[in-house]
Design a protein around this motif. Structure first.
Motif, short mmCIF file in Angstrom:
data_model
loop_
_atom_site.label_atom_id
_atom_site.label_comp_id
_atom_site.label_asym_id
_atom_site.label_seq_id
_atom_site.Cartn_x
_atom_site.Cartn_y
_atom_site.Cartn_z
N CYS A 619 0.90 -1.22 -0.01
CA CYS A 619 0.00 0.24 0.00
C CYS A 619 1.00 1.43 0.12
O CYS A 619 0.53 2.28 -0.64
CB CYS A 619 -1.07 -0.04 1.09
SG CYS A 619 -2.18 -1.30 1.20
N ARG A 620 1.94 1.04 0.53
CA ARG A 620 2.95 2.39 0.60
C ARG A 620 3.47 2.55 -0.84
O ARG A 620 3.46 3.92 -1.31
CB ARG A 620 3.97 2.10 1.66
CG ARG A 620 3.68 2.27 2.94
CD ARG A 620 4.96 1.87 3.86
NE ARG A 620 4.66 2.13 5.34
CZ ARG A 620 5.51 1.86 6.35
NH1 ARG A 620 6.62 1.02 5.93
NH2 ARG A 620 5.17 2.01 7.46
N LEU A 621 3.85 1.53 -1.28
CA LEU A 621 4.20 1.89 -2.83
C LEU A 621 2.89 2.32 -3.48
O LEU A 621 3.43 3.26 -4.62
CB LEU A 621 4.59 0.55 -3.47
CG LEU A 621 5.67 -0.35 -2.98
CD1 LEU A 621 6.01 -1.72 -3.41
CD2 LEU A 621 7.05 0.60 -3.31
N MET A 622 1.73 2.06 -3.52
CA MET A 622 0.74 2.81 -4.06
C MET A 622 0.11 4.09 -3.76
O MET A 622 -0.54 4.76 -4.15
CB MET A 622 -0.38 1.86 -3.88
CG MET A 622 -0.25 0.30 -4.68
SD MET A 622 -1.68 -0.65 -4.19
CE MET A 622 -2.94 0.22 -5.19
N HIS A 643 3.17 0.04 12.60
CA HIS A 643 3.69 -0.59 11.34
C HIS A 643 3.25 0.13 10.21
O HIS A 643 3.15 -0.55 9.18
CB HIS A 643 3.29 -2.02 11.63
CG HIS A 643 4.04 -3.01 12.41
ND1 HIS A 643 4.05 -2.91 13.75
CD2 HIS A 643 5.23 -3.71 12.21
CE1 HIS A 643 4.94 -3.61 14.36
NE2 HIS A 643 5.83 -4.13 13.47
N GLY A 644 2.49 1.18 10.31
CA GLY A 644 2.49 2.31 9.14
C GLY A 644 0.77 2.13 8.84
O GLY A 644 0.67 2.83 7.52
N CYS A 645 -0.07 1.86 9.70
CA CYS A 645 -1.30 1.89 9.38
C CYS A 645 -1.78 3.46 9.66
O CYS A 645 -1.39 3.88 10.65
CB CYS A 645 -2.47 1.08 10.02
SG CYS A 645 -2.14 -0.79 9.64
N HIS A 646 -2.41 4.15 8.71
CA HIS A 646 -2.64 5.64 8.90
C HIS A 646 -4.01 5.89 9.70
O HIS A 646 -4.11 6.76 10.52
CB HIS A 646 -3.04 6.21 7.52
CG HIS A 646 -1.68 6.17 6.68
ND1 HIS A 646 -1.83 5.64 5.51
CD2 HIS A 646 -0.50 6.58 6.78
CE1 HIS A 646 -0.67 5.55 4.74
NE2 HIS A 646 0.21 6.28 5.58
N GLU A 647 -4.86 4.77 9.74
CA GLU A 647 -6.30 5.00 10.41
C GLU A 647 -6.65 3.67 10.84
O GLU A 647 -6.28 2.69 10.50
CB GLU A 647 -7.30 5.47 9.51
CG GLU A 647 -7.11 6.98 8.97
CD GLU A 647 -8.12 7.57 7.82
OE1 GLU A 647 -9.12 6.86 7.87
OE2 GLU A 647 -7.93 8.40 7.21
#
Length: 674
Positions: A619-622, A643-647
């Motif tokens: 998802c980060r790549l996208m 670990h990188g989840c925004h919401e």
């Protein structure tokens, strides 16, 4: 039989001079060559001939009708078999002029031993036109007319009847292929004096279907009681009817029996099961993701796939089993089971193996699997429709529990099924009658530490059953074709609510779920634009949530609607990500803004850590917003945020709540913000 006559006899050396002086027209007709070979003077006058040679040169068979030719052949056969004499009314056509004649026909041997015909004719100058026409019609008609004694023995057959039976069935009873048809004919004659029926009969061409009309009468020659029968060959009509019947009861694509054949097939198999003490199972088979074949590979591939499914199911069929295609991608399999050798559940497993197949064309590949429901007779239903409902419900459970599996209907399912059927019947009234409400569940921003969006969720408050879970009524709406109506209701209320909150200074986005059926409507994009305008809402504050299935099974119409929605400024999110068939290429094509990781993966943390970390990296790549669903504990919330989840979304932050309660929550957060 008469001695052969020469074409011309010298009146001084033979009896020919006596025939010449007769006032009666006499001629000899060569049936094989179709010409007159000798005629006296009176006959030459009848035939309007200048002389015998001119008459002999006429090839009458060239202008002779097939009916007359058949009649002459019948005469020839009778002359050869016995010393037969016929007297009939005929109309001759010398040089095209009709001449009604009463003609006596008898056999004569020609040179070489061939059988010809001696004709003695007397003009019927005063014959009424109606009689002339009726006699001619009786000769030429294809209607088979016969007169019988009261014991059924034939007294007379017209040419058509002679051609059909050729004396093989002199007794009427012997004509009938089924004795009960002859009995029905006689019963009707006794009761009413006439009868009409259609029945198979023996003819020279084999068994044919005849429509027969019979009536009692008197023999005009003897005055004895007799029976007049007329028959018409209706075999072609019967064959057409049989073909139409077959086409009406069979699927033209697969050749399998269709839904109309379910009851008769079930009745036959259930009767066999009862008589033999056997079991009977009904499998309801529905193909998962079949629509993706039509939309991705084209209908030609979809049709070929259905034919292959029918072929594979037929290959699994036992001697007493039956396979039907109900329509679309739905099939039924009726299977007999010997109690000493149970086979139904093993058969279901084989169906799963045989019908799970990849389908590909032009570099594109789709995997299609079956969902199968199994119901047993008589445990789950005594008739075809009852058993079908149970098998359908079991299939539905298999599909909702993950697809590509089979489920056996059980007693606990019956109560659920009855409830579902009741709810299904109540759905339309519920949507129209304001039984549905919209609740909202917040999405917590890790970076901002507050609610940044809410998800709109439909809630059904049933007057009898109370609150009906969405997992229960959403599939029912799909099955009832009401998902579009429910979707419109939820969207109208959610858009109006977002506008109210915006007016009150509560800046929060609203996420709304949409189904494949909604997106497959060509007018959906325009419909959303109108709802957005009516609510006075800004498009960039609205997000539409799709499932991965929409991307896999979606058609060109779906993608056109998504493009229209993006043009309105709306965001697009993929819900329940990680359990379906999406790939990066498909996601990139759709221009996704947000991915919500499925709750089953989040709930399984830290066991699923590697999977979730892979999804987050993708998802980060996208460069999309990453939402963790199903967050129920502080530990999971901390891990997801780290670990990188925004919401984050889940019961840890709040359950779905009514609009007023959510507004109070948002107002409190707004007041506490620095």
């Amino acid at each position: 039989m008469a001695t052969a006559l020469l074409p011309r006899h010298d009146p001084r050396t033979g009896p020919g001079w006596m025939l010449e002086r007769l006032g009666t027209a006499v001629w000899i007709f060569d049936i094989d060559d179709g010409c007159v070979v000798w005629a006296n003077t009176a006959a030459l006058e009848i035939w309007n001939a200048a002389g015998l040679e001119e008459l002999r040169a006429r090839r009458m068979n060239e202008t002779m009708s097939p009916a007359v030719q058949r009649r002459l052949r019948q005469y020839q056969a009778d002359f050869a078999a016995r010393n037969t004499v016929f007297t009939e009314l005929w109309t001759l056509y010398p040089r095209g002029v009709p001449r009604p004649m009463r003609v006596r026909f008898s056999g004569v041997r020609l040179v070489g031993g061939r059988v010809g015909m001696l004709c003695e004719g007397a003009p019927e100058e005063g014959m009424e036109p109606e009689m002339m026409r009726s006699a001619d019609a009786l000769l030429h008609t294809q209607l088979m007319i016969s007169l019988h004694r009261d014991d059924g023995r034939a007294l007379y057959l017209n040419p058509a009847a002679r051609a059909a039976f050729e004396g093989r069935h002199e007794r009427l009873v012997d004509r009938f292929a089924q004795a009960e048809d002859h009995a029905r004919l006689l019963d009707a004659l006794v009761g009413h004096g006439e009868a009409r029926l259609t029945a198979p009969v023996h003819t020279c061409d084999g068994v044919r279907w005849h429509e027969l009309t019979a009536r009692t009468c008197l023999d005009p020659a003897t005055g004895d009681p007799s029976l007049l029968v007329s028959a018409t060959d209706v075999s072609s009509l019967k064959q057409a009817q049989a073909l139409a019947q077959d086409m009406a009861h069979h699927d033209p694509m697969t050749g399998l029996p269709n839904r109309l054949m379910l009851s008769p097939l079930f009745d036959r198999l259930s009767a066999h099961a009862r008589a033999a003490g056997s079991g009977l199972g009904m499998f309801f088979i529905d193909l998962d993701q079949f629509k993706s074949i039509n939309d991705t590979l084209g209908h030609q591939h979809g049709d070929a796939f259905l034919v292959e499914v029918g072929r594979r199911l037929s290959a699994l069929r036992g001697a007493q089993d039956a396979v039907l295609r109900l329509g679309g991608d739905e099939f039924l399999f009726l299977a007999i089971e010997d109690p000493a050798q149970p086979r139904l559940e093993a058969l279901a497993t084989r169906m799963l193996e045989q019908l799970s197949m990849p389908v590909g064309s032009g570099g594109r590949r789709v995997v299609v699997t079956p969902s199968i429901g199994l119901a047993r007779f008589p445990d789950h239903g005594q008739d075809a429709q009852s058993l079908l409902r149970c098998a359908d419900w079991a299939m539905y459970e298999a599909k909702t529990q993950g697809r590509c599996q089979y489920r056996l209907f059980h007693d606990q399912s019956r109560t659920r099924m009855e409830t579902q059927l009741e709810l299904l019947a109540d759905l339309k009234e519920a949507i129209d009658g304001q039984q549905f409400d919209v609740h909202y569940q917040l999405r917590h921003s890790v970076a901002r530490g507050r609610t940044v969006a809410v998800e709109a969720l439909a809630r059904w408050h049933h007057p009898v059953h109370g609150t009906v879970p969405a997992a229960q009524f959403i599939p029912l709406c799909e099955r009832a074709g009401l998902i579009n109506a429910l979707g419109t209701l939820v969207m109208q209320r959610a858009l109006g609510q977002q506008r109210q909150w915006q007016a009150r200074g509560l800046d929060v986005g609203v996420s709304i779920n949409v189904s494949l059926r909604q997106l497959s409507d060509p007018g959906f994009g325009a419909h959303v634009a109108q709802l957005l305008e009516d609510a006075g809402c800004q498009g960039d504050r609205i997000e539409l949530e799709l499932t991965e299935t929409v991307l896999v099974e979606g058609s060109r119409t779906v993608h056109e609607n998504l493009e229209r929605i993006r043009a309105l400024g709306m965001r697009i999110a993929i819900d329940d990500f990680g359990t379906g068939y999406s790939n990066l290429a498909r996601l990139s094509e759709t221009a996704i803004d947000c991915i919500k990781i499925d709750r089953s993966l989040i709930f399984g943390l830290p066991r699923n850590a590697a999977i979730v970390e892979t999804i987050v990296a993708m998802c980060r790549l996208m460069r999309v917003t990453i939402v963790a669903e199903g967050v129920e504990t502080a530990e999971v919330a901390e891990w997801a945020g780290r670990h990188g989840c925004h919401e984050l979304q889940g019961f840890h932050f709040g359950r779905p709540m009514p609009a007023a309660e959510m507004e109070a929550r948002l107002a409190a957060e707004h007041a506490a913000a620095p």
